[in-house]
Structure formats: structure tokens, C-alpha cells
Design an enzyme around this catalytic site. Structure first.
Site, PDB file in Angstrom:
ATOM      1  N   LYS A 196       0.858  -1.188   0.000  1.00  0.00           N
ATOM      2  CA  LYS A 196       0.000   0.000   0.000  1.00  0.00           C
ATOM      3  C   LYS A 196       0.892   1.234   0.000  1.00  0.00           C
ATOM      4  O   LYS A 196       1.864   1.305   0.761  1.00  0.00           O
ATOM      5  CB  LYS A 196      -0.872  -0.054   1.261  1.00  0.00           C
ATOM      6  CG  LYS A 196      -1.937   1.014   1.407  1.00  0.00           C
ATOM      7  CD  LYS A 196      -2.750   0.707   2.663  1.00  0.00           C
ATOM      8  CE  LYS A 196      -3.874   1.698   2.898  1.00  0.00           C
ATOM      9  NZ  LYS A 196      -4.695   1.320   4.082  1.00  0.00           N
ATOM     10  N   SER A 268      -9.389   1.292   3.177  1.00  0.00           N
ATOM     11  CA  SER A 268      -8.545   2.108   2.319  1.00  0.00           C
ATOM     12  C   SER A 268      -7.412   1.304   1.660  1.00  0.00           C
ATOM     13  O   SER A 268      -6.685   1.836   0.830  1.00  0.00           O
ATOM     14  CB  SER A 268      -7.944   3.258   3.131  1.00  0.00           C
ATOM     15  OG  SER A 268      -7.053   2.768   4.123  1.00  0.00           O
ATOM     16  N   SER A 292      -9.925  -1.039   7.330  1.00  0.00           N
ATOM     17  CA  SER A 292      -9.274  -0.855   6.028  1.00  0.00           C
ATOM     18  C   SER A 292      -8.554  -2.092   5.505  1.00  0.00           C
ATOM     19  O   SER A 292      -8.040  -2.063   4.386  1.00  0.00           O
ATOM     20  CB  SER A 292      -8.299   0.323   6.091  1.00  0.00           C
ATOM     21  OG  SER A 292      -9.013   1.529   6.195  1.00  0.00           O
TER      22      SER A 292
END
Length: 559
Positions: A196, A268, A292
Site C-alpha cells: 500500500k 482504504s 481498512s
């Protein structure tokens, strides 16, 4: 970019008295429940709206906050529970085991190498590890397969920020050379992976998914990335996240769900989950503050592990909430996540929140000796997809697991306490707000980060401290509730368990368990005591070895 819909000064005056309540996820609506849909539109949960219809909700939430404090007073903790300015999830007298033993993954001696590259791409980390160790496939070839798939599909999915082709191929060749010379680093030797893009990597941009930082270069490498590379992992790309770790909207678009391109990937850790689901990498690193990892793992039909708070170093990662951020793997299986966790966990002097703890997993441990509970009320009724959740219980029963019913009961309503996240987020991005750089964020609506960060400045320090103290009691209550069990099975988004366990720092394993009527994947979640992730893996592996939910592939990307 002109800032849109900033709150009026009059609204801020009102907000000064009630901000910490109005900012709370769900404003007491839906009993504080968080779902994939609400996480996908997380900004809409923040609730910076003062319509007449919401006044009652604000009053109700204020009553809840007062009730929480009354519980503190009645338990004689009003003057004894320290504020969690340096957060520690460990209840008094609890210390994690630090006796690390050799790990036995129980891997086969041989794995058949598929003929088709898409079949290779969808192999698990554990299978790929055997193939590489036996020199049935080279890291160079494997890395090229994934790089080609990223170049073919990432634009469709809008899941990639940086492709690291040259360094990845160089690392892959290095791993092949080492293996030829008799040096084997372990199960991640030569295995490609992604991260990420809130994790720093020296020599690359680290954008945090947000316009103000899209050219940012941080001159160091995050602790988890360094550990993975030292273990032989090959970093191939940095994947998208919702801007500043909320939702799936980043400065380049909306990351897509491979099962349904009309649907966002949820956030996310949007890019990490989307990429794993589409076979662009065998595993990727995500982060969770309030869903997330769990939410995009659910939406994309992959397996996500949220470790205990403090098990994995956050050094080199973007901070949103210092006391709630966790870093964990997203992959195709519970076992794959265990392999990754065994590498990235551990004490780090650069991260004061890390807590030393062993991670002892052995395939020889008897899974049927685990005491398994389930939140019985969450498996009753006629809500959507409940049959998928009930099917997991049936699998466990058929495998000889005795299931013990219990209820998720705590004296504290977690919804108001979640406002701590917003205060910490506003502090983390204080400079962004003060310098008006928040004007550059794509989302500028009433409930987007710019207004949230500004409004959060009106949350009184007294209320933050009270929430912190309430959280301490919540941690104690959850520890008492869970400690009598090895694993607890729960629907991923039922009740308030997602809020509670993120506040208390408990680990969770989120796994696919079928599909909804609209074709989107669904999930089940396993919970465990602090620093007992190996028990999640034991039960999760049992479920996945006796089902094929995690083996499903999104048809558009199975080519």
C-alpha cells in the site's frame, strides 16, 4: 483548487460544543454498525451535518457519551484510568509470550507447476515457495509473470501508483543466483509482493494516495518492507489507497473491485486487495485503522489479517491514528498471511508502540483442541448473506469443532470513542490544514477530510481524555470476554465488533465465505486474544482446506 462547502463560522460555533459527538462514525445510527458500504463511503459516516433530522441523533450520542463516563465513575476508575496518550492495548497483568519456537508450516515436498501462466499467478505463497525452493520455477520468471499482469490489468482496476519493474527484476535475478549457490532465505525467497502506497521505499515516491503528496519522496524504507526484502521478497509495485487512508478514491481515480468493475474496491487498502484478487501479486501489505483491511478483503474476495496492535512496526508508514493504525498482509489464504506475519512482526526501537511477542505456529498443533466461540445473536435472523455466515459454522461442526455460543456485551458504546481517530488524524495532518494544502485533495465535500480535520480541532481536550479513559475500560472488558476462548467466529460487519476490536487492538482474520446475490464476495471474521494470531491461522486453515471460497477467481482476470 478552491475549497468547496467549508463549514460556515456559525456551524463551527455549534460544532465547538458537540464536534466530538457529531464526528463519531454513524452518529449513533444503526447502533454504530460499520458495513462495507459505509466504509466505501467512509466520509459520509463522519456526519458533519446539522439538519433537523440529525439533532436527535446528536443528543442521543451526547447521552451515550455521558453514560460512558458514568460507568467510569461507578467503577471507581474516574481518577485512576490513565489517558492513552501512548497507547498500550495490554490489560493490567497481561504479558504476551516471548518464547519464539521454530515454525513448522507443514508445506508439501512437491507442488505441480501449472502450464498456464494465469494458473501460476493464482497460486498461493506457500505453493510458490515450494516451486521456487525446488527450482521448478525461477524468481525471474515468476516476477515477470506478475509484472506483465500488472501492466495488463492495473489501468482497468486503477490499483497501481508505482511499478517497480527494474529493481524487481534485478532482485529476482539476485534471488535466483543465491539459490543456485545454495543460499535459501526462507519461504519468501524470490516471492513477488506489493505494498500500500503509504509505506516509504527509498528512491520511490510515496504518495499516500493524495494530491498534495503525489510527488513526495521519503529517503528511507519502511520497516515492514525492509523485513520482507531481507527475507527474499521481491517488491514489484506500490498500490493505491483512498486519499490519506479513507475510502477507495485517490488522486488518480477510484480503485475497482475485480468482481464488479462498476463497484469500488472499498478502502482504504483498496489497491492491495484489488491486486491480490486479480492475480497481480500473491500477497500485498495493507493497513487498518477502522476496517481498512477487513472491508477491501471482503469486497474483493481475499483473505486479510489484521494483527494485534503493536505486533508490527509502523516505522516508515503514514500515520493517521497513532493509537489505532495496524499493518497486516492481504493474500489468498490464512496460511499465506501467517507466513508474511512471521517475517514482519517484532519489536522495533524506532516505533515505541511495538510490543515484543512470539509468533508460534506449527502445522502439527491440534486444531480440534481449540475452544471456539461464536457470537450467537449475529448468526440469527434474516439479514442479507446470513446463510453464508451460517455455512461457516456448519463447516466447523462437520470438522468436529465444538462451538460455544456467547454474546458481544460491553458496558461502553464504542461509537463516541472512535472520535479519538479523528482527533489524531487532525493532529497528524495539522500542517496540511494550516498551510491550506487540503484544498488540493480531490474530495472537497462537506464530509471529506478537509472539513473533518478542521472540525476535529474543536473537540475539547477534556473529551479526548475522557474517551481515552473509556477506551481503557473497553479494553479490559473485551479481554475478560475473549480470554476464555481461543477463537471467536463472527460475521465481519455484525453489531459493533469491528469498532470495538479496532479500539481494543485485538487481531482479526477476514476470509471469503461465498457471494451475495449481486455477485460480490462476502466474508467471515475470526477473532482471537491479543498476540494469539497463530490460533486464527489454525482455524482459518481448517476452514479453507475444507472449502473452496478462497479459490474463486474473478472471471475477467482469469486469463
Amino acid at each position: 483548487m478552491q475549497r468547496k462547502n467549508h463549514l460556515s463560522s456559525r456551524a463551527f460555533m455549534i460544532l465547538g460544543a458537540t464536534a466530538f459527538l457529531a464526528l463519531g462514525f454513524t452518529l449513533g445510527r444503526n447502533a454504530g454498525e460499520i458495513t462495507p458500504a459505509t466504509i466505501d463511503s467512509a466520509a459520509d459516516l463522519i456526519g458533519l451535518t446539522f439538519s433537523p433530522q440529525e439533532k436527535d441523533s446528536m443528543i442521543n450520542t451526547l447521552t451515550t457519551q455521558r453514560s460512558n463516563f458514568e460507568i467510569l465513575r461507578q467503577t471507581k476508575l474516574a481518577n485512576s484510568v490513565a489517558p492513552a496518550l501512548v497507547f498500550n492495548p495490554l490489560p493490567q497483568g497481561f504479558y504476551p509470550n516471548q518464547d519464539q519456537k521454530p515454525i513448522d508450516w507443514g508445506l508439501p515436498d512437491r507442488v505441480a507447476l501449472p502450464e498456464k501462466e494465469n494458473d501460476i499467478a493464482y497460486l498461493s505463497v506457500s505453493q510458490l515457495a515450494v516451486l521456487i525452493k525446488n527450482k521448478q520455477i525461477s524468481s525471474e520468471r515468476l516476477t515477470k509473470i506478475y509484472l506483465d499482469r500488472i501492466k495488463t490489468y492495473s489501468d482497468t482496476l486503477q490499483c497501481l501508483i508505482s511499478l517497480l519493474e527494474e529493481p524487481a527484476m534485478a532482485k529476482a535475478r539476485e534471488m535466483d543466483q543465491e539459490l543456485a549457490a545454495g543460499k535459501y532465505r526462507g519461504v519468501l525467497h524470490g516471492i513477488p509482493f506489493g505494498i500500500k502506497d503509504l509505506l516509504a521505499v527509498k528512491g520511490t515516491k510515496t504518495t499516500w494516495g493524495a494530491n498534495p503528496y503525489k510527488d513526495q519522496v521519503i529517503d528511507e524504507t519502511a520497516a515492514v518492507v525492509q523485513k520482507l526484502e531481507d527475507a527474499g521478497g521481491v517488491l514489484v509495485g506500490k498500490f493505491t489507497l483512498g486519499a490519506l487512508a479513507m475510502g477507495d478514491v485517490w488522486y488518480g481515480g477510484v480503485t475497482k473491485n475485480p468482481w464488479n468493475l462498476k463497484q469500488g474496491s472499498s478502502g482504504s487498502s483498496a489497491g492491495s486487495a484489488s491486486a491480490v484478487s486479480a492475480g497481480l501479486v500473491p500477497f500485498a501489505i495493507g493497513t487498518e485503522t477502522l476496517g481498512s483491511i477487513v472491508s477491501p478483503s471482503t469486497r474483493n474476495g481475499v483473505t486479510g489479517l489484521r494483527p494485534t496492535y503493536g505486533r508490527v512496526s509502523k516505522h516508515g508508514a503514514m500515520a493517521l491514528s497513532w493509537s489505532m493504525d495496524k499493518i497486516g498482509p492481504i493474500s489468498r489464504s490464512a496460511l499465506d498471511n501467517a507466513i508474511v506475519l512471521s517475517i514482519i512482526n517484532g519489536l522495533d526501537e524506532r516505533d515505541a508502540s511495538t510490543i515484543p511477542a512470539a509468533f508460534n505456529y506449527s502445522a502439527k498443533n491440534e486444531v480440534k483442541k481449540l475452544k471456539v466461540g461464536y457470537f450467537k445473536p449475529f448468526f440469527e435472523g434474516d439479514r442479507a448473506n446470513i446463510k453464508n455466515d451460517q455455512a461457516v459454522l456448519e463447516v466447523l461442526k462437520n470438522q468436529g469443532i465444538e462451538l460455544h455460543p456467547l454474546e458481544l456485551k460491553v458496558s461502553m458504546n464504542p461509537a463516541p470513542i472512535v472520535n479519538m481517530l479523528l482527533v489524531e488524524g487532525a493532529a497528524a495532518f495539522d500542517e496540511l490544514t494550516r498551510l491550506n494544502l487540503d484544498d488540493q485533495l480531490v474530495a472537497q465535500h462537506r464530509n471529506a477530510w478537509p472539513n473533518i480535520f478542521r472540525a476535529a480541532r474543536f473537540i475539547p481536550a477534556v473529551e479526548y481524555v475522557q474517551m481515552s479513559r473509556q477506551r481503557s475500560l473497553l479494553i479490559k472488558e473485551m479481554h475478560e470476554l475473549i480470554k476464555g476462548y481461543d477463537v471467536i467466529v463472527t460475521p465481519s460487519f455484525a453489531g459493533q465488533q469491528l469498532q470495538i476490536t479496532n479500539l481494543t487492538g485485538h487481531p482479526a482474520l477476514c476470509m471469503p465465505n461465498g457471494f451475495a446475490e449481486n455477485g460480490s464476495p462476502t466474508s467471515i471474521t475470526l477473532l482471537a486474544n491479543l498476540f494469539e494470531e497463530e490460533k486464527l491461522i489454525m482455524l482459518g486453515r481448517l476452514i479453507q482446506e475444507n472449502t473452496d471460497w478462497q479459490a474463486k477467481r474473478p472471471p475477467m482476470f482469469d486469463k
